[in-house]
Design an enzyme around this catalytic site. Structure first.
Site, mmCIF file in Angstrom:
data_model
loop_
_atom_site.group_PDB
_atom_site.id
_atom_site.type_symbol
_atom_site.label_atom_id
_atom_site.label_comp_id
_atom_site.label_asym_id
_atom_site.label_seq_id
_atom_site.Cartn_x
_atom_site.Cartn_y
_atom_site.Cartn_z
ATOM 1 N N LEU A 24 0.784 -1.177 0.065
ATOM 2 C CA LEU A 24 -0.078 -0.046 0.228
ATOM 3 C C LEU A 24 0.776 1.209 0.043
ATOM 4 O O LEU A 24 0.497 2.194 -0.758
ATOM 5 C CB LEU A 24 -1.015 -0.129 1.158
ATOM 6 C CG LEU A 24 -1.943 -1.199 1.319
ATOM 7 C CD1 LEU A 24 -2.730 -1.019 2.355
ATOM 8 C CD2 LEU A 24 -2.712 -1.052 0.119
ATOM 9 N N TYR A 25 2.140 1.337 0.876
ATOM 10 C CA TYR A 25 2.876 2.439 0.774
ATOM 11 C C TYR A 25 3.388 2.525 -0.505
ATOM 12 O O TYR A 25 3.406 3.681 -0.983
ATOM 13 C CB TYR A 25 3.866 2.299 1.725
ATOM 14 C CG TYR A 25 5.125 2.967 1.869
ATOM 15 C CD1 TYR A 25 4.973 4.325 2.400
ATOM 16 C CD2 TYR A 25 6.336 2.839 1.157
ATOM 17 C CE1 TYR A 25 6.259 5.450 2.357
ATOM 18 C CE2 TYR A 25 7.323 3.474 1.291
ATOM 19 C CZ TYR A 25 7.259 4.757 1.722
ATOM 20 O OH TYR A 25 8.257 5.380 1.763
#
Length: 276
Positions: free
Chosen positions: A160-161
């Site tokens: 996600l990052y």
């Protein structure tokens, strides 16, 4: 002072995420090269501390609390910057947060917080500062902080990052093309393994985004890492060259990063070969 430094001397920079780490180092590097600096961070006391320290060193500096996810807060930052210094020639969108976790185990709140800070926060700042920058002439520049994670084929528990950093890379390269006609430079900074507190990002996570994600690697400063001051030096020199992209990572990580980028190209080559 170098000839390139003279380009920015007497001008003003706004740096978000500047109460510590890379942001504070950027503020110090820019101040040392003759710029006035607005030190902006959700940690208002930390921002003021950094600004006060720069002031003692002879830099014109202002500390401002800002929540980049809040458009009104960013507009207040813009107002404070113009009220104090009259103009802004360099915008450093550096505020960012990190979470670990597999996609299946992550919450929608995790994604919303990451994207709200890393992507929407950058957009809020661009929307606040670009209109006036486009109306002016002379040297102007935008630098957005992405990450080496924007180039990884296998981000390893940071999907996600990494997705937010891919987005920053794509938007920054697009913005560089869009602002070329206005003679505004744009650079994307891609640090990797920098000695910052980014693993402790959740210290500033609002409750509205739900429960905190696990912190499997602790919350300390990243070890065996490049110093934020070196990242800042490389970044500012890239801005002065109007480079589209700059990497900043420890030397011992070069070979691994090259291998990771090559893996991305291998996946692309294999996909193209499948169509041959």
């Amino acid at each position: 002072m170098s000839e390139m430094d003279k380009t920015i001397q007497g001008r003003t920079a706004v740096v978000t995420g500047a109460a510590g780490g890379i942001g504070a180092a950027l503020a110090a590097e820019l101040g040392a090269r003759g710029m006035s600096v607005v030190v902006a961070d959700i940690d208002g006391e930390g921002a003021k501390f950094v600004a006060d320290k720069l002031t003692l060193d002879g830099v014109r500096a202002l500390g401002v609390r800002v929540d980049v996810t809040d458009r009104e807060s960013v507009q207040a930052l813009r107002q404070a910057a113009y009220q104090e210094f009259g103009s802004v020639e360099l915008l450093c969108n550096n505020a960012g947060v990190l979470l670990f976790g597999d996609i299946a185990d992550s919450s929608i709140g995790d994604w919303r917080w990451l994207s709200a800070v890393n992507i929407e926060g950058m957009l809020n700042c661009l929307h606040a500062f670009l209109p006036d920058m486009r109306e002016r002439t002379g040297w102007r520049h935008v630098m957005n902080t992405a990450s080496t994670h924007a180039f990884l084929a296998d981000p390893g528990h940071t999907s996600l990052y990494s997705a937010t950093k891919h987005a920053i890379l794509g938007m920054t390269l697009g913005l560089r093309s869009e602002l070329a006609a206005d003679d505004i430079g744009v650079t994307v900074l891609c640090p990797g393994q920098a000695a910052t507190r980014i693993m402790d990002s959740q210290r500033n996570r609002p409750a509205a985004f739900g429960r905190k994600a696990p912190e499997p690697f602790g919350t300390g400063i990243i070890p065996m890492a490049i110093a934020p001051e070196e990242v800042a030096r490389l970044a500012v020199e890239a801005v002065l060259r109007d480079a589209p992209m700059v990497f900043a990572l420890p030397e011992h990580g070069y070979d691994m990063f090259r291998a990771q980028v090559e893996e991305m190209w291998r996946l692309a080559d294999n996909a193209l070969a499948d169509r041959a």
